[in-house]
Write an enzyme that holds these catalytic residues in place. Structure first.
Site, PDB file in Angstrom:
ATOM      1  N   GLU A  13      15.875  33.449 -29.106  1.00 35.43           N
ATOM      2  CA  GLU A  13      15.174  32.421 -30.086  1.00 35.43           C
ATOM      3  C   GLU A  13      13.723  32.264 -29.838  1.00 35.43           C
ATOM      4  O   GLU A  13      13.150  31.471 -30.477  1.00 35.43           O
ATOM      5  CB  GLU A  13      16.047  31.011 -30.046  1.00 35.43           C
ATOM      6  CG  GLU A  13      17.346  31.059 -30.539  1.00 35.43           C
ATOM      7  CD  GLU A  13      18.565  31.544 -29.485  1.00 35.43           C
ATOM      8  OE1 GLU A  13      17.905  31.727 -28.162  1.00 35.43           O
ATOM      9  OE2 GLU A  13      19.662  31.213 -29.607  1.00 35.43           O
ATOM     10  N   GLY A  39      16.238  38.072 -21.445  1.00 34.04           N
ATOM     11  CA  GLY A  39      14.820  38.585 -21.421  1.00 34.04           C
ATOM     12  C   GLY A  39      14.054  37.642 -22.104  1.00 34.04           C
ATOM     13  O   GLY A  39      14.256  37.321 -23.198  1.00 34.04           O
ATOM     14  N   HIS A  40      13.231  36.962 -21.299  1.00 35.34           N
ATOM     15  CA  HIS A  40      12.458  35.723 -21.727  1.00 35.34           C
ATOM     16  C   HIS A  40      11.059  36.165 -21.539  1.00 35.34           C
ATOM     17  O   HIS A  40      10.337  36.619 -20.791  1.00 35.34           O
ATOM     18  CB  HIS A  40      12.582  34.438 -20.903  1.00 35.34           C
ATOM     19  CG  HIS A  40      13.945  33.868 -21.104  1.00 35.34           C
ATOM     20  ND1 HIS A  40      14.501  32.713 -20.519  1.00 35.34           N
ATOM     21  CD2 HIS A  40      15.372  34.524 -21.851  1.00 35.34           C
ATOM     22  CE1 HIS A  40      15.678  32.571 -20.858  1.00 35.34           C
ATOM     23  NE2 HIS A  40      16.113  33.536 -21.482  1.00 35.34           N
ATOM     24  N   THR A 236      28.757  36.087 -23.783  1.00 36.78           N
ATOM     25  CA  THR A 236      28.434  36.214 -22.685  1.00 36.78           C
ATOM     26  C   THR A 236      29.717  35.454 -21.704  1.00 36.78           C
ATOM     27  O   THR A 236      30.463  34.881 -22.348  1.00 36.78           O
ATOM     28  CB  THR A 236      27.083  35.872 -22.152  1.00 36.78           C
ATOM     29  OG1 THR A 236      26.890  36.588 -20.910  1.00 36.78           O
ATOM     30  CG2 THR A 236      26.706  34.187 -22.250  1.00 36.78           C
ATOM     31  N   ALA A 296      14.611  42.307 -25.578  1.00 36.92           N
ATOM     32  CA  ALA A 296      13.653  42.310 -24.424  1.00 36.92           C
ATOM     33  C   ALA A 296      14.227  42.914 -23.324  1.00 36.92           C
ATOM     34  O   ALA A 296      13.633  43.311 -22.289  1.00 36.92           O
ATOM     35  CB  ALA A 296      13.133  40.759 -24.441  1.00 36.92           C
ATOM     36  N   LYS A 328       9.367  31.509 -34.919  1.00 34.30           N
ATOM     37  CA  LYS A 328       9.002  32.830 -35.504  1.00 34.30           C
ATOM     38  C   LYS A 328       8.818  32.394 -37.262  1.00 34.30           C
ATOM     39  O   LYS A 328       9.324  33.161 -38.145  1.00 34.30           O
ATOM     40  CB  LYS A 328      10.306  33.944 -35.301  1.00 34.30           C
ATOM     41  CG  LYS A 328      10.138  34.188 -33.736  1.00 34.30           C
ATOM     42  CD  LYS A 328      10.889  35.405 -33.551  1.00 34.30           C
ATOM     43  CE  LYS A 328      10.157  36.596 -33.343  1.00 34.30           C
ATOM     44  NZ  LYS A 328      10.628  37.761 -32.653  1.00 34.30           N
ATOM     45  N   ASP A 330       6.154  32.310 -38.733  1.00 29.04           N
ATOM     46  CA  ASP A 330       5.329  33.144 -39.192  1.00 29.04           C
ATOM     47  C   ASP A 330       5.967  34.518 -39.885  1.00 29.04           C
ATOM     48  O   ASP A 330       5.436  35.270 -40.562  1.00 29.04           O
ATOM     49  CB  ASP A 330       4.111  33.546 -38.145  1.00 29.04           C
ATOM     50  CG  ASP A 330       4.854  34.156 -36.990  1.00 29.04           C
ATOM     51  OD1 ASP A 330       5.614  33.093 -36.446  1.00 29.04           O
ATOM     52  OD2 ASP A 330       4.600  35.239 -36.524  1.00 29.04           O
ATOM     53  N   GLY A 411       3.700  32.234 -33.931  1.00 26.68           N
ATOM     54  CA  GLY A 411       3.128  33.342 -33.397  1.00 26.68           C
ATOM     55  C   GLY A 411       3.696  33.350 -31.879  1.00 26.68           C
ATOM     56  O   GLY A 411       4.075  32.450 -31.302  1.00 26.68           O
TER      57      GLY A 411
HETATM   58  P1  GDP Z   1      14.031  34.345 -25.429  1.00 21.60           P
HETATM   59  O1  GDP Z   1      15.232  35.426 -25.028  1.00 21.60           O
HETATM   60  O2  GDP Z   1      14.810  33.347 -26.184  1.00 21.60           O
HETATM   61  O3  GDP Z   1      13.137  33.998 -24.411  1.00 21.60           O
HETATM   62  O4  GDP Z   1      13.319  35.154 -26.447  1.00 21.60           O
HETATM   63  P2  GDP Z   1      13.079  36.789 -26.433  1.00 21.60           P
HETATM   64  O5  GDP Z   1      11.718  36.791 -25.706  1.00 21.60           O
HETATM   65  O6  GDP Z   1      13.995  37.683 -26.026  1.00 21.60           O
HETATM   66  O7  GDP Z   1      12.532  37.151 -27.977  1.00 21.60           O
HETATM   67  C1  GDP Z   1      11.560  36.359 -28.666  1.00 21.60           C
HETATM   68  C2  GDP Z   1      10.657  37.278 -29.247  1.00 21.60           C
HETATM   69  O8  GDP Z   1       9.841  36.606 -30.224  1.00 21.60           O
HETATM   70  C3  GDP Z   1       9.596  37.727 -28.171  1.00 21.60           C
HETATM   71  O9  GDP Z   1       9.030  39.041 -28.259  1.00 21.60           O
HETATM   72  C4  GDP Z   1       8.275  36.460 -28.350  1.00 21.60           C
HETATM   73  O10 GDP Z   1       6.982  37.035 -27.833  1.00 21.60           O
HETATM   74  C5  GDP Z   1       8.445  36.545 -29.782  1.00 21.60           C
HETATM   75  N1  GDP Z   1       8.048  35.181 -30.439  1.00 21.60           N
HETATM   76  C6  GDP Z   1       8.393  33.946 -29.670  1.00 21.60           C
HETATM   77  N2  GDP Z   1       7.988  32.944 -30.452  1.00 21.60           N
HETATM   78  C7  GDP Z   1       7.251  33.573 -31.692  1.00 21.60           C
HETATM   79  C8  GDP Z   1       6.807  33.177 -32.809  1.00 21.60           C
HETATM   80  O11 GDP Z   1       6.735  31.732 -33.140  1.00 21.60           O
HETATM   81  N3  GDP Z   1       6.294  34.028 -33.724  1.00 21.60           N
HETATM   82  C9  GDP Z   1       6.522  35.433 -33.466  1.00 21.60           C
HETATM   83  N4  GDP Z   1       5.867  36.197 -34.362  1.00 21.60           N
HETATM   84  N5  GDP Z   1       6.932  35.787 -32.374  1.00 21.60           N
HETATM   85  C10 GDP Z   1       7.619  35.018 -31.546  1.00 21.60           C
HETATM   86  P1  IMO Z   2      18.335  35.854 -23.879  1.00 25.81           P
HETATM   87  O1  IMO Z   2      18.324  34.755 -22.719  1.00 25.81           O
HETATM   88  C1  IMO Z   2      20.577  38.156 -26.658  1.00 25.81           C
HETATM   89  C2  IMO Z   2      24.475  39.455 -25.635  1.00 25.81           C
HETATM   90  C3  IMO Z   2      24.736  40.943 -25.738  1.00 25.81           C
HETATM   91  C4  IMO Z   2      26.029  41.070 -25.761  1.00 25.81           C
HETATM   92  C5  IMO Z   2      26.853  39.749 -25.192  1.00 25.81           C
HETATM   93  C6  IMO Z   2      27.462  39.924 -23.723  1.00 25.81           C
HETATM   94  O2  IMO Z   2      17.104  36.791 -23.816  1.00 25.81           O
HETATM   95  O3  IMO Z   2      18.321  35.011 -25.045  1.00 25.81           O
HETATM   96  P2  IMO Z   2      26.227  40.494 -21.317  1.00 25.81           P
HETATM   97  O4  IMO Z   2      25.409  41.112 -20.783  1.00 25.81           O
HETATM   98  O5  IMO Z   2      26.249  38.878 -20.895  1.00 25.81           O
HETATM   99  O6  IMO Z   2      27.929  40.958 -21.020  1.00 25.81           O
HETATM  100  O7  IMO Z   2      26.402  40.676 -22.810  1.00 25.81           O
HETATM  101  O8  IMO Z   2      25.701  38.978 -25.192  1.00 25.81           O
HETATM  102  N1  IMO Z   2      23.404  38.862 -24.917  1.00 25.81           N
HETATM  103  C7  IMO Z   2      22.328  38.526 -25.337  1.00 25.81           C
HETATM  104  N2  IMO Z   2      21.745  38.696 -26.465  1.00 25.81           N
HETATM  105  N3  IMO Z   2      19.807  37.560 -25.781  1.00 25.81           N
HETATM  106  C8  IMO Z   2      20.317  37.323 -24.274  1.00 25.81           C
HETATM  107  O9  IMO Z   2      19.563  36.644 -23.601  1.00 25.81           O
HETATM  108  C9  IMO Z   2      21.458  37.763 -24.179  1.00 25.81           C
HETATM  109  N4  IMO Z   2      22.215  37.891 -23.169  1.00 25.81           N
HETATM  110  C10 IMO Z   2      23.379  38.581 -23.603  1.00 25.81           C
HETATM  111  O10 IMO Z   2      24.029  41.756 -26.194  1.00 25.81           O
HETATM  112  O11 IMO Z   2      26.283  41.046 -27.223  1.00 25.81           O
HETATM  113 MG    MG Z   3      15.741  37.327 -25.034  1.00 24.97          MG
END
Ligand code: GDP
Ligand code: IMO
Ligand code: MG
Length: 422
Positions: A13, A39-40, A236, A296, A328, A330, A411
């Protein structure tokens, strides 16, 4: 006092960006569950960093980061990540702490994850294959090894015993993989881990609370991936919801103040499992392209769809969400019309509730259409200047959920965040 930031959908998110932004107002940032399946993504000095194990407060000066007992830790990923973070001039000796009760992901846990997924065929979860499920199984099965065990002279004996058990399971799966290289890396990383600050997490955090420090608990994954309340079995293996903060850090419920839920302005999911508002068409493809929706952690394309208020309402309920951050926004700039799912239809009957088995009951989303703002909002710095059409969208969500969107992220950049309410 503890505030929580967690995901309200199926993960990704934008929690990393939001935690990084808010971390400046806190003394401690603590991860309470999950592992390197997370993956943050954050941007530091315009450089993109993806954190898997280390809390997202690590780039803010003077903040303590704690990996809590509810996390499962892969020492190899941690070591790699520490190297990346250190390259930004961050001294992890000063600001990273690891709870001794944190369970370790072994190379054989990763192999077991792979074997289990392969055996499921078309029913596979779509696991990140980081060993999450098998490690939590060893935790609840009372077999796992913990970070604190590393300091015990009998660690290697315990490791060999557990590996043998895993080997028997792998033989049962008829799964063969040479893990020698993984093991070498693993033991090297353990030596590195031993040199980090290993602490009693529960006393550590409670002392901080007693001293009046502000704690931010960082969730991984999302509420719809929660082991109890998610779309089981496509989930998960940890408690991704606010309740997980208590058991994942050793914090009592009365210390928790705000529960800040993060949702995208639309919705994504990566991996298998039900996703009622999924757009398996050109529109979904466009969302993926504009939103750069690729995992990510695994790089897999994320499934994309419209925002689902039935699921969000459920997530607000089980988490006790007090504030929402919508990310997101945008990405929707390009669309002339938007859809919002306000109800499900199951067997011809409308419902506002999440069914027991979403994958079998196959809810049909009922949509309400909104006019898109269809204008570039990524440079906006205040809510006032955002288009009225976006305000209508936001207000509808606020009213439906009974919880307000306090911030809109427009963004990926650190400062691309517009305050709506204090
Ligand atoms: P997380 O796992 O919840 O930390 O989210 P992720 O990092 O896996 O995925 C979010 C993606 O959206 C990343 O590539 C961020 O850089 C990007 N992102 C976060 N907020 C925004 C936003 O407001 N707008 C856009 N365009 N990208 C964003
Ligand atoms: P963040 O913290 C999105 C999903 C996997 C799979 C299910 C189980 O970046 O939001 P696992 O590896 O835990 O056995 O996978 O959960 N999944 C995620 N999807 N963001 C994640 O983490 C995730 N961590 C696990 O794709 O469907
Ligand atoms: Mg992530």
């Amino acid at each position: 006092m503890v505030d929580v930031i967690l995901g309200l959908q199926w993960g990704d998110e934008g929690k990393g960006k939001i935690v990084d932004f808010f971390a400046k107002d806190y003394d401690v940032v603590a991860r309470f569950q999950g592992g390197p399946n997370a993956g943050h993504t954050l941007y530091v000095d315009d450089k993109k960093v993806v954190l898997h194990q280390i809390p997202s407060g690590v780039f803010r000066k003077g903040i303590i980061n704690l990996i809590g007992n509810g996390v499962v830790l892969d020492p190899v990923t941690l070591k790699r990540e520490c190297d990346t973070v250190a390259s930004f001039g961050i001294d992890l000796k000063k600001n990273l702490f690891i709870a001794e009760r944190t369970h370790l992901i072994l190379p054989t846990h990763r192999a077991l994850d792979k074997a289990a997924e392969l055996s499921k065929g078309t029913q596979k979860i779509g696991s990140t294959l980081k060993g999450i499920g098998p490690t939590y199984m060893d935790k609840t099965g009372r077999n796992g090894l913990r970070v604190g065990d590393l300091l015990d002279k009998n660690f290697t004996t315990a490791y060999i015993k557990l590996r043998l058990k895993h080997q028997r399971l792998l033989d049962n799966y008829n799964f063969q993989e040479d893990i020698t290289a993984w093991e070498e890396e693993f033991f090297e990383a353990l030596e590195f881990l031993k040199e980090l600050n290993i602490v009693n997490g529960e006393y550590f955090i409670n002392q901080q609370i007693k001293a009046g420090k502000k704690i931010l608990a960082e969730g991984a994954q999302g509420s719809m991936l929660d082991i109890d309340f998610g779309t089981f079995p496509y989930v998960t293996s940890s408690s991704t919801i606010s309740a997980g903060v208590c058991s994942g850090l050793g914090v009592a419920p009365q210390h928790i103040k705000d529960v800040i839920g993060v949702t995208k302005a639309y919705c994504t999911r990566v991996g298998g499992g039900p996703f009622p508002t999924e757009l398996d068409n050109e529109m979904g493809e466009e969302l993926r392209k504009i939103g750069n929706e690729f995992g990510a952690t695994t790089g897999r394309p994320r499934r994309c769809g419209w925002i689902d208020l039935v699921a969000l309402n459920f997530a607000c309920m089980i988490n006790g969400v007090t504030k929402i951050v919508m990310t997101k926004a945008d990405v929707l700039d390009a669309f002339k019309e938007l859809q919002v799912c306000t109800a499900y239809k199951i067997n011809g009957k409308e419902t506002l509730e999440i069914p027991f088995q979403m994958d079998k009951q196959k809810p049909e989303p009922q949509f309400k259409a909104f006019t898109g703002w269809n204008t570039d909002t990524s440079a906006a710095k205040s809510y006032e200047i955002l288009p009225d059409t976006m305000k209508t969208y936001v207000n509808f969500i606020n009213e439906y959920l009974g919880v307000k969107i306090h911030y809109i992220s427009n963004g990926p950049g650190r400062e691309q965040l517009v305050e709506v309410y204090k």
